[in-house]
Design a protein around this motif. Structure first.
Motif, PDB file in Angstrom:
ATOM      1  N   ILE A   1       4.347   1.306   1.086  1.00 29.66           N
ATOM      2  CA  ILE A   1       4.106   0.107   0.281  1.00 29.66           C
ATOM      3  C   ILE A   1       2.676   0.113  -0.246  1.00 29.66           C
ATOM      4  O   ILE A   1       2.426  -0.241  -1.396  1.00 29.66           O
ATOM      5  CB  ILE A   1       4.429  -1.170   1.075  1.00 29.66           C
ATOM      6  CG1 ILE A   1       5.926  -1.207   1.397  1.00 29.66           C
ATOM      7  CG2 ILE A   1       4.008  -2.419   0.296  1.00 29.66           C
ATOM      8  CD1 ILE A   1       6.348  -2.314   2.357  1.00 29.66           C
ATOM      9  N   ILE A   2       1.728   0.540   0.571  1.00 32.61           N
ATOM     10  CA  ILE A   2       0.336   0.648   0.119  1.00 32.61           C
ATOM     11  C   ILE A   2       0.243   1.658  -1.039  1.00 32.61           C
ATOM     12  O   ILE A   2      -0.414   1.403  -2.042  1.00 32.61           O
ATOM     13  CB  ILE A   2      -0.598   1.078   1.275  1.00 32.61           C
ATOM     14  CG1 ILE A   2      -0.660   0.004   2.363  1.00 32.61           C
ATOM     15  CG2 ILE A   2      -1.999   1.428   0.759  1.00 32.61           C
ATOM     16  CD1 ILE A   2      -1.350  -1.277   1.968  1.00 32.61           C
ATOM     17  N   GLN A   3       0.899   2.795  -0.898  1.00 29.70           N
ATOM     18  CA  GLN A   3       0.821   3.861  -1.906  1.00 29.70           C
ATOM     19  C   GLN A   3       1.548   3.528  -3.206  1.00 29.70           C
ATOM     20  O   GLN A   3       1.063   3.845  -4.289  1.00 29.70           O
ATOM     21  CB  GLN A   3       1.408   5.159  -1.352  1.00 29.70           C
ATOM     22  CG  GLN A   3       0.562   5.818  -0.303  1.00 29.70           C
ATOM     23  CD  GLN A   3       1.214   7.106   0.191  1.00 29.70           C
ATOM     24  OE1 GLN A   3       2.068   7.690  -0.472  1.00 29.70           O
ATOM     25  NE2 GLN A   3       0.818   7.542   1.376  1.00 29.70           N
ATOM     26  N   HIS A   4       2.729   2.911  -3.102  1.00 32.68           N
ATOM     27  CA  HIS A   4       3.593   2.745  -4.271  1.00 32.68           C
ATOM     28  C   HIS A   4       3.715   1.307  -4.756  1.00 32.68           C
ATOM     29  O   HIS A   4       4.259   1.075  -5.831  1.00 32.68           O
ATOM     30  CB  HIS A   4       4.991   3.297  -3.975  1.00 32.68           C
ATOM     31  CG  HIS A   4       4.991   4.727  -3.573  1.00 32.68           C
ATOM     32  ND1 HIS A   4       4.797   5.749  -4.472  1.00 32.68           N
ATOM     33  CD2 HIS A   4       5.128   5.309  -2.352  1.00 32.68           C
ATOM     34  CE1 HIS A   4       4.830   6.906  -3.822  1.00 32.68           C
ATOM     35  NE2 HIS A   4       5.033   6.670  -2.536  1.00 32.68           N
TER      36      HIS A   4
ATOM     37  N   HIS B   1      -0.343  -5.861  -0.826  1.00 32.08           N
ATOM     38  CA  HIS B   1       0.462  -4.936  -1.625  1.00 32.08           C
ATOM     39  C   HIS B   1       1.914  -5.403  -1.573  1.00 32.08           C
ATOM     40  O   HIS B   1       2.400  -5.825  -0.514  1.00 32.08           O
ATOM     41  CB  HIS B   1       0.365  -3.516  -1.074  1.00 32.08           C
ATOM     42  CG  HIS B   1      -0.962  -2.898  -1.270  1.00 32.08           C
ATOM     43  ND1 HIS B   1      -2.043  -3.178  -0.461  1.00 32.08           N
ATOM     44  CD2 HIS B   1      -1.407  -2.011  -2.187  1.00 32.08           C
ATOM     45  CE1 HIS B   1      -3.086  -2.483  -0.879  1.00 32.08           C
ATOM     46  NE2 HIS B   1      -2.733  -1.771  -1.922  1.00 32.08           N
ATOM     47  N   PHE B   2       2.618  -5.286  -2.701  1.00 23.40           N
ATOM     48  CA  PHE B   2       3.988  -5.761  -2.821  1.00 23.40           C
ATOM     49  C   PHE B   2       4.888  -4.644  -3.322  1.00 23.40           C
ATOM     50  O   PHE B   2       4.540  -3.928  -4.258  1.00 23.40           O
ATOM     51  CB  PHE B   2       4.053  -6.915  -3.831  1.00 23.40           C
ATOM     52  CG  PHE B   2       3.253  -8.116  -3.423  1.00 23.40           C
ATOM     53  CD1 PHE B   2       3.867  -9.188  -2.800  1.00 23.40           C
ATOM     54  CD2 PHE B   2       1.890  -8.177  -3.663  1.00 23.40           C
ATOM     55  CE1 PHE B   2       3.131 -10.298  -2.429  1.00 23.40           C
ATOM     56  CE2 PHE B   2       1.145  -9.285  -3.296  1.00 23.40           C
ATOM     57  CZ  PHE B   2       1.775 -10.355  -2.672  1.00 23.40           C
TER      58      PHE B   2
ATOM     59  N   VAL C   1       2.667  -6.504   2.296  1.00 24.41           N
ATOM     60  CA  VAL C   1       1.924  -5.989   3.447  1.00 24.41           C
ATOM     61  C   VAL C   1       0.435  -6.256   3.279  1.00 24.41           C
ATOM     62  O   VAL C   1      -0.070  -6.282   2.158  1.00 24.41           O
ATOM     63  CB  VAL C   1       2.158  -4.472   3.686  1.00 24.41           C
ATOM     64  CG1 VAL C   1       3.609  -4.176   3.977  1.00 24.41           C
ATOM     65  CG2 VAL C   1       1.662  -3.636   2.527  1.00 24.41           C
ATOM     66  N   TYR C   2      -0.229  -6.447   4.407  1.00 23.04           N
ATOM     67  CA  TYR C   2      -1.677  -6.635   4.439  1.00 23.04           C
ATOM     68  C   TYR C   2      -2.133  -6.481   5.881  1.00 23.04           C
ATOM     69  O   TYR C   2      -1.305  -6.367   6.795  1.00 23.04           O
ATOM     70  CB  TYR C   2      -2.085  -8.004   3.865  1.00 23.04           C
ATOM     71  CG  TYR C   2      -1.436  -9.190   4.541  1.00 23.04           C
ATOM     72  CD1 TYR C   2      -2.114  -9.913   5.527  1.00 23.04           C
ATOM     73  CD2 TYR C   2      -0.155  -9.603   4.206  1.00 23.04           C
ATOM     74  CE1 TYR C   2      -1.534 -11.007   6.145  1.00 23.04           C
ATOM     75  CE2 TYR C   2       0.432 -10.689   4.809  1.00 23.04           C
ATOM     76  CZ  TYR C   2      -0.264 -11.395   5.781  1.00 23.04           C
ATOM     77  OH  TYR C   2       0.320 -12.479   6.400  1.00 23.04           O
TER      78      TYR C   2
ATOM     79  N   THR D   1      -4.417  -5.294  13.021  1.00 22.72           N
ATOM     80  CA  THR D   1      -3.090  -5.892  12.958  1.00 22.72           C
ATOM     81  C   THR D   1      -2.549  -5.757  11.545  1.00 22.72           C
ATOM     82  O   THR D   1      -3.221  -6.101  10.586  1.00 22.72           O
ATOM     83  CB  THR D   1      -3.127  -7.383  13.359  1.00 22.72           C
ATOM     84  OG1 THR D   1      -3.688  -7.505  14.660  1.00 22.72           O
ATOM     85  CG2 THR D   1      -1.722  -7.975  13.366  1.00 22.72           C
ATOM     86  N   LEU D   2      -1.321  -5.238  11.457  1.00 24.30           N
ATOM     87  CA  LEU D   2      -0.648  -5.089  10.179  1.00 24.30           C
ATOM     88  C   LEU D   2       0.380  -6.208  10.054  1.00 24.30           C
ATOM     89  O   LEU D   2       1.042  -6.559  11.019  1.00 24.30           O
ATOM     90  CB  LEU D   2       0.092  -3.747  10.110  1.00 24.30           C
ATOM     91  CG  LEU D   2      -0.690  -2.489  10.443  1.00 24.30           C
ATOM     92  CD1 LEU D   2       0.226  -1.272  10.338  1.00 24.30           C
ATOM     93  CD2 LEU D   2      -1.896  -2.341   9.547  1.00 24.30           C
ATOM     94  N   PHE D   3       0.524  -6.718   8.847  1.00 22.44           N
ATOM     95  CA  PHE D   3       1.514  -7.748   8.571  1.00 22.44           C
ATOM     96  C   PHE D   3       2.472  -7.215   7.515  1.00 22.44           C
ATOM     97  O   PHE D   3       2.038  -6.706   6.477  1.00 22.44           O
ATOM     98  CB  PHE D   3       0.850  -9.033   8.077  1.00 22.44           C
ATOM     99  CG  PHE D   3      -0.096  -9.627   9.073  1.00 22.44           C
ATOM    100  CD1 PHE D   3       0.359 -10.470  10.062  1.00 22.44           C
ATOM    101  CD2 PHE D   3      -1.445  -9.305   9.030  1.00 22.44           C
ATOM    102  CE1 PHE D   3      -0.522 -11.009  10.999  1.00 22.44           C
ATOM    103  CE2 PHE D   3      -2.336  -9.832   9.948  1.00 22.44           C
ATOM    104  CZ  PHE D   3      -1.874 -10.684  10.939  1.00 22.44           C
ATOM    105  N   VAL D   4       3.751  -7.314   7.802  1.00 23.85           N
ATOM    106  CA  VAL D   4       4.806  -6.888   6.890  1.00 23.85           C
ATOM    107  C   VAL D   4       5.746  -8.083   6.791  1.00 23.85           C
ATOM    108  O   VAL D   4       6.269  -8.532   7.805  1.00 23.85           O
ATOM    109  CB  VAL D   4       5.560  -5.652   7.427  1.00 23.85           C
ATOM    110  CG1 VAL D   4       6.621  -5.193   6.456  1.00 23.85           C
ATOM    111  CG2 VAL D   4       4.599  -4.515   7.759  1.00 23.85           C
TER     112      VAL D   4
END
Length: 85
Positions: free
Chosen positions: A17-20, A28-29, A35-36, A43-46
């Motif tokens: 998601i970060i890449q694309h 990023h969407f 995600v952020y 901590t990652l949030f999805v």
């Protein structure tokens, strides 16, 4: 549904998601998933509109959702991203 999900899978989808995905600020969407990270990146949030997945230190994670079907749809979205990218 038991919320067993592979840590490598979460990290892989997050990275895709970060890449694309489309970047808006620090988020990023892609395909309805946002995600952020927190300020220190530990901590990652999805999340989508109905489910939030927090993934943190020592590969521990927690789902927040109201209905089981929301979580099932969320995981299907993650798998679709993983398969497509």
């Amino acid at each position: 549904m038991k919320n067993d999900i592979d840590s490598k899978f979460i990290l892989s989808v997050f990275d895709k998601i970060i890449q694309h995905g489309e970047k808006k600020g620090e988020e990023h969407f892609l395909m309805g998933i946002k995600v952020y990270t927190d300020f220190d990146g530990y901590t990652l949030f999805v999340e989508d509109a109905q489910v939030q997945l927090n993934f943190g230190f020592h590969n521990k994670y927690h789902f927040n959702y109201e209905k089981e079907e929301h979580c099932e749809k969320f995981i299907k979205k993650l798998k679709a991203i993983d398969d497509e990218y």
